[in-house]
Motif scaffolding. Structure first.
Motif, PDB file in Angstrom:
ATOM      1  N   SER A   1       0.825  -1.207   0.000  1.00 30.72           N
ATOM      2  CA  SER A   1       0.000   0.000   0.000  1.00 30.72           C
ATOM      3  C   SER A   1       0.858   1.256   0.000  1.00 30.72           C
ATOM      4  CB  SER A   1      -0.941   0.005   1.208  1.00 30.72           C
ATOM      5  OG  SER A   1      -0.235  -0.010   2.436  1.00 30.72           O
ATOM      6  N   ALA A   2       2.077   1.171   0.562  1.00 22.95           N
ATOM      7  CA  ALA A   2       2.998   2.316   0.528  1.00 22.95           C
ATOM      8  C   ALA A   2       3.453   2.590  -0.903  1.00 22.95           C
ATOM      9  CB  ALA A   2       4.202   2.050   1.426  1.00 22.95           C
ATOM     10  N   VAL A   3       3.765   1.523  -1.633  1.00 20.19           N
ATOM     11  CA  VAL A   3       4.155   1.675  -3.040  1.00 20.19           C
ATOM     12  C   VAL A   3       2.977   2.210  -3.855  1.00 20.19           C
ATOM     13  CG1 VAL A   3       4.914   0.465  -5.114  1.00 20.19           C
ATOM     14  CG2 VAL A   3       5.906  -0.126  -2.900  1.00 20.19           C
ATOM     15  N   PHE A   4       1.810   1.655  -3.599  1.00 21.67           N
ATOM     16  CA  PHE A   4       0.594   2.103  -4.286  1.00 21.67           C
ATOM     17  C   PHE A   4       0.366   3.600  -4.067  1.00 21.67           C
ATOM     18  CE2 PHE A   4      -4.004   2.967  -3.668  1.00 21.67           C
ATOM     19  CZ  PHE A   4      -4.467   2.731  -4.954  1.00 21.67           C
ATOM     20  N   LEU A   5       0.515   4.056  -2.833  1.00 24.28           N
ATOM     21  CA  LEU A   5       0.312   5.471  -2.515  1.00 24.28           C
ATOM     22  C   LEU A   5       1.350   6.343  -3.218  1.00 24.28           C
ATOM     23  CD1 LEU A   5      -1.207   7.610  -0.932  1.00 24.28           C
ATOM     24  CD2 LEU A   5       0.203   7.067   1.069  1.00 24.28           C
ATOM     25  N   THR A   6       2.585   5.906  -3.212  1.00 19.41           N
ATOM     26  CA  THR A   6       3.644   6.663  -3.886  1.00 19.41           C
ATOM     27  C   THR A   6       3.395   6.748  -5.391  1.00 19.41           C
ATOM     28  OG1 THR A   6       5.251   5.966  -2.205  1.00 19.41           O
ATOM     29  CG2 THR A   6       6.131   6.803  -4.274  1.00 19.41           C
ATOM     30  N   GLN A   7       2.911   5.661  -5.969  1.00 16.62           N
ATOM     31  CA  GLN A   7       2.586   5.675  -7.397  1.00 16.62           C
ATOM     32  C   GLN A   7       1.496   6.693  -7.705  1.00 16.62           C
ATOM     33  OE1 GLN A   7       1.546   1.571  -8.096  1.00 16.62           O
ATOM     34  NE2 GLN A   7       3.609   1.022  -8.787  1.00 16.62           N
ATOM     35  N   GLN A   8       0.483   6.739  -6.872  1.00 13.68           N
ATOM     36  CA  GLN A   8      -0.614   7.677  -7.108  1.00 13.68           C
ATOM     37  C   GLN A   8      -0.150   9.126  -6.959  1.00 13.68           C
ATOM     38  OE1 GLN A   8      -3.270   6.377  -8.375  1.00 13.68           O
ATOM     39  NE2 GLN A   8      -2.466   4.323  -7.970  1.00 13.68           N
ATOM     40  N   LEU A   9       0.726   9.383  -6.006  1.00 13.19           N
ATOM     41  CA  LEU A   9       1.289  10.725  -5.841  1.00 13.19           C
ATOM     42  C   LEU A   9       2.098  11.124  -7.065  1.00 13.19           C
ATOM     43  CD1 LEU A   9       2.337  10.516  -2.088  1.00 13.19           C
ATOM     44  CD2 LEU A   9       0.769  12.218  -3.049  1.00 13.19           C
ATOM     45  N   SER A  10       2.821  10.170  -7.600  1.00 14.26           N
ATOM     46  CA  SER A  10       3.631  10.450  -8.786  1.00 14.26           C
ATOM     47  C   SER A  10       2.745  10.753  -9.991  1.00 14.26           C
ATOM     48  CB  SER A  10       4.544   9.257  -9.078  1.00 14.26           C
ATOM     49  OG  SER A  10       5.300   9.484 -10.244  1.00 14.26           O
ATOM     50  N   GLU A  11       1.681   9.971 -10.141  1.00 12.65           N
ATOM     51  CA  GLU A  11       0.817  10.123 -11.308  1.00 12.65           C
ATOM     52  C   GLU A  11      -0.017  11.401 -11.269  1.00 12.65           C
ATOM     53  OE1 GLU A  11      -1.444   6.604 -11.922  1.00 12.65           O
ATOM     54  OE2 GLU A  11       0.324   5.310 -12.068  1.00 12.65           O
TER      55      GLU A  11
ATOM     56  N   ILE B   1      -0.459  20.371  -1.203  1.00 13.33           N
ATOM     57  CA  ILE B   1      -1.040  20.451  -2.552  1.00 13.33           C
ATOM     58  C   ILE B   1      -1.035  19.075  -3.221  1.00 13.33           C
ATOM     59  CG2 ILE B   1      -0.687  21.395  -4.871  1.00 13.33           C
ATOM     60  CD1 ILE B   1       0.291  23.978  -3.543  1.00 13.33           C
ATOM     61  N   ALA B   2       0.030  18.310  -3.011  1.00 13.53           N
ATOM     62  CA  ALA B   2       0.091  16.952  -3.557  1.00 13.53           C
ATOM     63  C   ALA B   2      -1.051  16.104  -3.005  1.00 13.53           C
ATOM     64  CB  ALA B   2       1.434  16.313  -3.233  1.00 13.53           C
ATOM     65  N   GLY B   3      -1.367  16.303  -1.727  1.00 15.91           N
ATOM     66  CA  GLY B   3      -2.479  15.579  -1.120  1.00 15.91           C
ATOM     67  C   GLY B   3      -3.812  15.992  -1.697  1.00 15.91           C
ATOM     68  N   VAL B   4      -3.985  17.288  -1.962  1.00 15.61           N
ATOM     69  CA  VAL B   4      -5.210  17.770  -2.596  1.00 15.61           C
ATOM     70  C   VAL B   4      -5.426  17.059  -3.925  1.00 15.61           C
ATOM     71  CG1 VAL B   4      -6.320  19.770  -3.674  1.00 15.61           C
ATOM     72  CG2 VAL B   4      -5.160  20.036  -1.472  1.00 15.61           C
ATOM     73  N   LYS B   5      -4.370  16.899  -4.681  1.00 13.26           N
ATOM     74  CA  LYS B   5      -4.470  16.292  -6.014  1.00 13.26           C
ATOM     75  C   LYS B   5      -4.866  14.821  -5.968  1.00 13.26           C
ATOM     76  CE  LYS B   5      -1.081  19.402  -8.162  1.00 13.26           C
ATOM     77  NZ  LYS B   5       0.226  19.474  -8.851  1.00 13.26           N
ATOM     78  N   LEU B   6      -4.656  14.165  -4.821  1.00 13.46           N
ATOM     79  CA  LEU B   6      -5.054  12.759  -4.713  1.00 13.46           C
ATOM     80  C   LEU B   6      -6.567  12.587  -4.827  1.00 13.46           C
ATOM     81  CD1 LEU B   6      -2.729  11.329  -1.914  1.00 13.46           C
ATOM     82  CD2 LEU B   6      -2.666  10.831  -4.360  1.00 13.46           C
ATOM     83  N   ASN B   7      -7.311  13.660  -4.638  1.00 12.01           N
ATOM     84  CA  ASN B   7      -8.756  13.587  -4.829  1.00 12.01           C
ATOM     85  C   ASN B   7      -9.125  13.275  -6.279  1.00 12.01           C
ATOM     86  OD1 ASN B   7     -10.464  14.537  -2.292  1.00 12.01           O
ATOM     87  ND2 ASN B   7      -8.567  15.723  -2.290  1.00 12.01           N
ATOM     88  N   ASP B   8      -8.177  13.483  -7.200  1.00  3.98           N
ATOM     89  CA  ASP B   8      -8.427  13.225  -8.623  1.00  3.98           C
ATOM     90  C   ASP B   8      -8.267  11.759  -9.000  1.00  3.98           C
ATOM     91  OD1 ASP B   8      -8.725  15.947  -8.887  1.00  3.98           O
ATOM     92  OD2 ASP B   8      -6.678  16.282  -9.596  1.00  3.98           O
TER      93      ASP B   8
END
Length: 489
Positions: free
Chosen positions: A40-50, A266-273
């Motif tokens: 789940s840590a890798v998954f979260l990092t991937q989503q932040l990157s994308e 701001i990166a966290g805000v973008k995770l809503n997308d």
């Protein structure tokens, strides 16, 4: 808590794509294995990157947050006013063409709604830190402060049950992505605190779709309360939208570099997308395709359950159902022979009479949701001309009233409302000890046997997890926790 610096823009070496659905259900387990936490840590990092390159309207300075909030709400208000004016002028519903469309939506967003607020759970073990007070308050309110009738997940579970949409676990992978993100943030809060704060900031802003959804659900005899609750509790003056902005400022002292902090917020805000948006889900609905899917889901058992007397286009029903790829053709053949009479009252179709009604030969085979889909498909272009009770069912207030009465009757037997400090019940007493309240009695005894504050609060926090907070014991734990927090702040 601020130890890990996330390099959002750096390409990931790992190319493996983790299953959102698998992560979702794994993180809902009572205890996470080291493997699940790592995945789940890798998954979260991937989503932040994308989402790194995604655009956002959030300002890059604290000073502009209040203006941003005001402008957002004014913009949403203007758009909703325009929507209402269009409806008043005779325009059709913008989101849901039929009741089955709306029920499809309720079912499709269930993986996200059933972990409502979960992204804040990782903060609860830091209950003593006043810099996190606004975020902890939001989480408690998502849990209804331990009151069942206000717990957001309880409300949504009841909404699904009332509308026979409880089979959401069978949804495809992409419907679980946003929920998996929220649970991953909860599991990795200690290394992603700014991202959690940012996600919360974005999520708690009032969206236009929430207002329109509530309006149209009510028109379709579906209880809109879960959605109207969020339009009030997330208000910009005193609700979660305001608290989310306060939380950004309150947590700032935890970080030495304000520029890096706001970048991560701001990166966290973008995770809503991440994942399917509300509008994406609404647009995915295809009535004919959903009828085909429903019949295909019954085919594994259905291919053995029908007699050979009924032959359609040279094949028995069992033979049609033996090949799921032929289900769409089977539907067309049922139209050709008159078993289904499209764009007419479904009561005129023999197929409908076979599946609907308490005395129907196939009573119980199709859920309420599935019957609504089939009804709307058969009715087709004639649906708006059909009697309201037939196409929309009983008014939701009648259904809700019956459900509330049943809940009240149940709670007269079992109660677990206590004052945290005195240990006294605040309402009626539990009945005599019996086999149906052993879990509550054991829970109560254990709570009052813990004489160490830290251990007690950790015990309560464990019961307030996304997997347990909506249960009777989770609600009780929340009330204890809330009482103690009120005495501190």
């Amino acid at each position: 808590m601020s130890g890990v610096h996330i390099e959002i823009g750096r390409p990931q070496q790992a190319v493996k794509r983790w299953s959102s659905k698998s992560i979702y259900f794994s993180l809902l387990e009572a205890s996470h294995t080291a493997t699940i936490r790592a995945e789940s840590a890798v998954f979260l990092t991937q989503q932040l990157s994308e989402t790194h390159s995604h655009a956002t309207t959030m300002p890059a300075t604290f000073e502009q947050l209040d203006t941003w909030l005001a402008e957002h709400n004014e913009n949403v208000g203007r758009q909703y006013h325009a929507y209402l004016a269009a409806r008043k002028a005779g325009q059709p519903r913008q989101y849901f063409r039929t009741k089955s469309h709306a029920l499809f939506f309720l079912r499709a967003v269930a993986p996200t709604k059933l972990v409502d607020g979960s992204w804040l759970y990782g903060l609860m073990k830091h209950w003593q830190d006043p810099r996190l007070a606004s975020l902890i308050k939001i989480y408690l309110e998502e849990l209804g402060d331990g009151v069942e009738a206000m717990n957001h997940v309880v409300l949504y579970r009841k909404l699904l049950k009332l509308n026979a949409c409880e089979d959401w676990k069978n949804l495809d992978e992409n419907f679980f992505t946003q929920g998996a993100i929220q649970l991953a943030l909860a599991a990795h809060t200690d290394s992603h605190l700014p991202e959690v704060i940012g996600f919360n900031l974005g999520y708690e802003q009032l969206p236009l779709h929430l207002l329109i959804t509530a309006y149209e659900l009510k028109e379709l005899n579906i209880d809109p309360y879960y959605f109207t609750l969020h339009t009030t509790i997330d208000n910009a003056q005193s609700g979660h939208a305001r608290s989310a902005i306060d939380a950004v400022r309150e947590a700032m002292p935890l970080f030495g570099d304000s520029h890096d902090y706001i970048r991560r917020v701001i990166a966290g805000v973008k995770l809503n997308d991440v994942g399917l948006s509300t509008l994406d889900i609404i647009r995915q609905f295809d009535l004919h395709a959903e009828v085909v899917r429903i019949l295909q889901s019954k085919a594994n058992i259905g291919q053995f359950m029908h007699s050979d007397r009924c032959v359609i286009a040279g094949k028995t029903v069992n033979e049609w159902l033996a090949d799921q790829d032929q289900v769409a053709v089977f539907l067309a053949e049922m139209e050709n022979v008159g078993w289904v009479k499209r764009h007419q009252n479904p009561e005129d179709s023999p197929f409908w009479k076979v599946i609907a009604g308490d005395k129907a030969p196939m009573f119980g085979v199709f859920t309420g949701y599935e019957q609504q889909v089939i009804y709307d498909w058969i009715a087709g272009e004639a649906i708006e001309s059909l009697p309201m009770l037939a196409r929309l069912g009983r008014p939701w207030r009648m259904v809700e009233k019956q459900s509330i009465a049943q809940e009240e009757a149940r709670h007269k037997q079992y109660s677990n409302v206590y004052d945290f400090h005195s240990g006294n019940k605040l309402t009626h007493q539990l009945r005599l000890e019996n086999d149906f309240n052993q879990d509550q009695l054991s829970f109560e005894r254990h709570v009052h046997s813990i004489d160490n504050e830290q251990k007690l609060m950790q015990f309560l926090v464990d019961w307030m997890s996304p997997a347990k907070h909506y249960t009777s014991l989770g609600l009780c734990a929340t009330r204890y926790f809330k009482s103690h927090m009120d005495s501190l702040f």
